[in-house]
Design a protein around this motif. Sequence first.
Motif, PDB file in Angstrom:
ATOM      1  N   GLY A 191       2.615 -18.536   1.990  1.00 16.56           N
ATOM      2  CA  GLY A 191       3.386 -18.815  -0.175  1.00 16.56           C
ATOM      3  C   GLY A 191       4.397 -18.011  -0.075  1.00 16.56           C
ATOM      4  O   GLY A 191       4.764 -17.266   0.811  1.00 16.56           O
ATOM      5  N   ASP A 192       4.645 -17.831  -1.514  1.00 11.48           N
ATOM      6  CA  ASP A 192       5.396 -16.798  -1.813  1.00 11.48           C
ATOM      7  C   ASP A 192       5.031 -15.486  -2.039  1.00 11.48           C
ATOM      8  O   ASP A 192       5.998 -14.471  -2.553  1.00 11.48           O
ATOM      9  N   THR A 193       3.485 -15.283  -1.982  1.00 12.59           N
ATOM     10  CA  THR A 193       3.413 -13.923  -2.734  1.00 12.59           C
ATOM     11  C   THR A 193       2.769 -13.174  -1.265  1.00 12.59           C
ATOM     12  O   THR A 193       2.165 -13.542  -0.781  1.00 12.59           O
ATOM     13  N   LEU A 194       2.858 -11.984  -0.961  1.00 10.42           N
ATOM     14  CA  LEU A 194       1.801 -10.249   0.048  1.00 10.42           C
ATOM     15  C   LEU A 194       1.024 -10.226  -0.298  1.00 10.42           C
ATOM     16  O   LEU A 194       1.103  -9.945  -1.736  1.00 10.42           O
ATOM     17  N   LEU A 195      -0.306 -10.705   0.720  1.00 13.21           N
ATOM     18  CA  LEU A 195      -1.196 -10.466   0.104  1.00 13.21           C
ATOM     19  C   LEU A 195      -1.319  -9.016   0.900  1.00 13.21           C
ATOM     20  O   LEU A 195      -1.202  -9.083   2.132  1.00 13.21           O
ATOM     21  N   VAL A 196      -2.177  -8.358   0.089  1.00  9.10           N
ATOM     22  CA  VAL A 196      -2.879  -6.903   0.907  1.00  9.10           C
ATOM     23  C   VAL A 196      -4.029  -6.603   0.095  1.00  9.10           C
ATOM     24  O   VAL A 196      -4.908  -7.182  -0.915  1.00  9.10           O
ATOM     25  N   ASP A 197      -5.134  -6.429   1.839  1.00  8.98           N
ATOM     26  CA  ASP A 197      -6.176  -6.252   1.310  1.00  8.98           C
ATOM     27  C   ASP A 197      -6.666  -4.609   0.499  1.00  8.98           C
ATOM     28  O   ASP A 197      -6.343  -4.455   0.985  1.00  8.98           O
ATOM     29  N   SER A 198      -7.572  -5.801  -0.316  1.00 11.03           N
ATOM     30  CA  SER A 198      -8.149  -4.739  -1.160  1.00 11.03           C
ATOM     31  C   SER A 198      -8.498  -3.795  -0.469  1.00 11.03           C
ATOM     32  O   SER A 198      -9.296  -2.806  -1.602  1.00 11.03           O
ATOM     33  N   ASN A 199      -9.053  -3.612   0.180  1.00  8.88           N
ATOM     34  CA  ASN A 199      -9.477  -2.177   1.216  1.00  8.88           C
ATOM     35  C   ASN A 199      -8.652  -1.363   1.475  1.00  8.88           C
ATOM     36  O   ASN A 199      -8.841  -0.287   2.019  1.00  8.88           O
ATOM     37  N   VAL A 226      -0.502   4.988   0.367  1.00  7.04           N
ATOM     38  CA  VAL A 226       0.793   4.363   1.306  1.00  7.04           C
ATOM     39  C   VAL A 226       0.237   2.745   0.585  1.00  7.04           C
ATOM     40  O   VAL A 226       1.820   2.170   0.268  1.00  7.04           O
ATOM     41  N   THR A 227      -0.717   2.005  -0.223  1.00 15.19           N
ATOM     42  CA  THR A 227      -0.326   1.219  -0.908  1.00 15.19           C
ATOM     43  C   THR A 227       0.242   1.406  -1.726  1.00 15.19           C
ATOM     44  O   THR A 227       0.791  -0.042  -2.422  1.00 15.19           O
ATOM     45  N   GLU A 228       0.513   2.497  -2.409  1.00 11.60           N
ATOM     46  CA  GLU A 228       1.519   2.459  -3.888  1.00 11.60           C
ATOM     47  C   GLU A 228       2.946   2.164  -3.184  1.00 11.60           C
ATOM     48  O   GLU A 228       3.858   1.611  -4.165  1.00 11.60           O
ATOM     49  N   THR A 229       2.891   3.560  -2.241  1.00 10.19           N
ATOM     50  CA  THR A 229       4.456   3.097  -1.470  1.00 10.19           C
ATOM     51  C   THR A 229       5.060   1.403  -1.090  1.00 10.19           C
ATOM     52  O   THR A 229       5.903   1.078  -1.462  1.00 10.19           O
ATOM     53  N   GLN A 287     -12.228   5.204   8.392  1.00  6.30           N
ATOM     54  CA  GLN A 287     -12.219   6.291   9.799  1.00  6.30           C
ATOM     55  C   GLN A 287     -10.682   6.375   9.533  1.00  6.30           C
ATOM     56  O   GLN A 287      -9.898   7.637   9.532  1.00  6.30           O
ATOM     57  N   ILE A 288      -9.616   5.342   9.446  1.00  4.34           N
ATOM     58  CA  ILE A 288      -8.493   5.750   9.197  1.00  4.34           C
ATOM     59  C   ILE A 288      -7.964   4.610   7.872  1.00  4.34           C
ATOM     60  O   ILE A 288      -8.779   3.304   7.768  1.00  4.34           O
ATOM     61  N   PRO A 289      -6.854   5.140   6.760  1.00  3.08           N
ATOM     62  CA  PRO A 289      -6.322   4.508   6.210  1.00  3.08           C
ATOM     63  C   PRO A 289      -5.614   3.053   6.862  1.00  3.08           C
ATOM     64  O   PRO A 289      -5.096   3.410   7.449  1.00  3.08           O
ATOM     65  N   GLY A 290      -5.859   1.928   5.940  1.00  9.33           N
ATOM     66  CA  GLY A 290      -5.185   0.800   7.044  1.00  9.33           C
ATOM     67  C   GLY A 290      -4.348  -0.334   5.992  1.00  9.33           C
ATOM     68  O   GLY A 290      -5.054   0.360   4.344  1.00  9.33           O
ATOM     69  N   ILE A 291      -3.516  -1.132   6.153  1.00 11.94           N
ATOM     70  CA  ILE A 291      -2.915  -1.525   5.113  1.00 11.94           C
ATOM     71  C   ILE A 291      -2.930  -2.927   6.205  1.00 11.94           C
ATOM     72  O   ILE A 291      -2.099  -2.794   6.919  1.00 11.94           O
ATOM     73  N   TYR A 292      -3.362  -4.420   5.230  1.00  8.90           N
ATOM     74  CA  TYR A 292      -4.035  -5.815   5.890  1.00  8.90           C
ATOM     75  C   TYR A 292      -2.415  -6.291   4.927  1.00  8.90           C
ATOM     76  O   TYR A 292      -2.515  -6.530   4.300  1.00  8.90           O
ATOM     77  N   LEU A 348       8.724  -0.248   3.455  1.00 18.85           N
ATOM     78  CA  LEU A 348       8.041   0.396   4.491  1.00 18.85           C
ATOM     79  C   LEU A 348       7.224   1.900   4.927  1.00 18.85           C
ATOM     80  O   LEU A 348       7.261   2.881   4.527  1.00 18.85           O
ATOM     81  N   LEU A 349       8.027   1.472   6.253  1.00 14.28           N
ATOM     82  CA  LEU A 349       7.576   2.197   7.453  1.00 14.28           C
ATOM     83  C   LEU A 349       8.421   3.127   7.531  1.00 14.28           C
ATOM     84  O   LEU A 349       8.440   4.895   7.519  1.00 14.28           O
ATOM     85  N   THR A 350       9.733   2.761   7.210  1.00 14.72           N
ATOM     86  CA  THR A 350      10.896   4.122   6.570  1.00 14.72           C
ATOM     87  C   THR A 350      10.641   4.848   6.340  1.00 14.72           C
ATOM     88  O   THR A 350      10.992   6.305   6.567  1.00 14.72           O
ATOM     89  N   LYS A 351      10.312   4.701   4.803  1.00 19.60           N
ATOM     90  CA  LYS A 351       9.687   5.621   3.551  1.00 19.60           C
ATOM     91  C   LYS A 351       8.684   6.612   4.278  1.00 19.60           C
ATOM     92  O   LYS A 351       8.712   7.920   4.254  1.00 19.60           O
ATOM     93  N   LEU A 352       7.609   6.259   4.895  1.00 23.41           N
ATOM     94  CA  LEU A 352       6.455   6.646   5.392  1.00 23.41           C
ATOM     95  C   LEU A 352       6.797   7.777   6.638  1.00 23.41           C
ATOM     96  O   LEU A 352       6.123   8.662   6.576  1.00 23.41           O
ATOM     97  N   VAL A 353       8.111   7.702   7.087  1.00 27.42           N
ATOM     98  CA  VAL A 353       7.508   8.770   8.930  1.00 27.42           C
ATOM     99  C   VAL A 353       9.096   9.391   7.939  1.00 27.42           C
ATOM    100  O   VAL A 353       8.905  10.384   8.725  1.00 27.42           O
ATOM    101  N   ARG A 354       9.946   9.502   6.943  1.00 26.59           N
ATOM    102  CA  ARG A 354      10.341  10.527   6.891  1.00 26.59           C
ATOM    103  C   ARG A 354      10.031  11.592   5.690  1.00 26.59           C
ATOM    104  O   ARG A 354      10.286  12.525   5.225  1.00 26.59           O
ATOM    105  N   LEU A 355       8.694  10.727   5.276  1.00 20.11           N
ATOM    106  CA  LEU A 355       8.329  11.748   4.037  1.00 20.11           C
ATOM    107  C   LEU A 355       7.219  13.181   4.928  1.00 20.11           C
ATOM    108  O   LEU A 355       7.006  13.101   5.997  1.00 20.11           O
ATOM    109  N   SER A 356       7.971  13.941   4.658  1.00 22.67           N
ATOM    110  CA  SER A 356       7.370  15.291   5.508  1.00 22.67           C
ATOM    111  C   SER A 356       6.215  15.929   4.677  1.00 22.67           C
ATOM    112  O   SER A 356       4.682  16.174   5.094  1.00 22.67           O
TER     113      SER A 356
END
Length: 174
Positions: free
Chosen positions: A81-89, A94-97, A125-130, A164-172
């Motif tokens: 569909g047209d909406t990107l689903l993000v698991d609520s876990n 990272v999710t805000e970004t 154990q590890i923050p994650g986004i699906y 998203l990943l470019t922002k995350l790897v550039r943050l100190s």
Amino acid sequence: ANHNASGVGTLLELARLWQQEELDARRSVLLVAWGGVALDQELATDFIEDASNFRFLITPTMNGRVTPWMILQLDYAGTGGDTLLVDSNSQGRVTETLVETAAEVQVPVEFVTDAGVDGELVADQIPGIYLQWSDAEVPTPDQDVFARISADKLQNYGETVTLLLTKLVRLSEF
């Protein structure tokens, strides 16, 4: 499978762009792809828990043990569909970004329960986004063809993930 191939394609394009742009990352990134394995299955769990898989990543100290800081699991990048689903876990900054980034590329985001992140592995154990598109369905083997991939969906997904990943790897600090 086309949903696996489109996710791998997204990772390869990300790596190509970062190399072309000579990205100055402040974090190490390990791109990993596996097919037909969910994060809660033994092979994926074994990979994540084996420190030797991360031995070539840059650490703050020579003796530092590297563990994944975040897992971003991509699925159904080119179909649905047209909406990107993000698991609520999925959680935290990272999710805000991700939400901010998706808005920049005009991709709607919806949080859903049990979209795909294994709560035990990721939350404890590890923050994650699906990520996956809404209404994505696993095709039967005879329907699992590249013609099912939408170029527009793949582009929107790829732009969102890459930014998203470019922002995350550039943050100190995060």
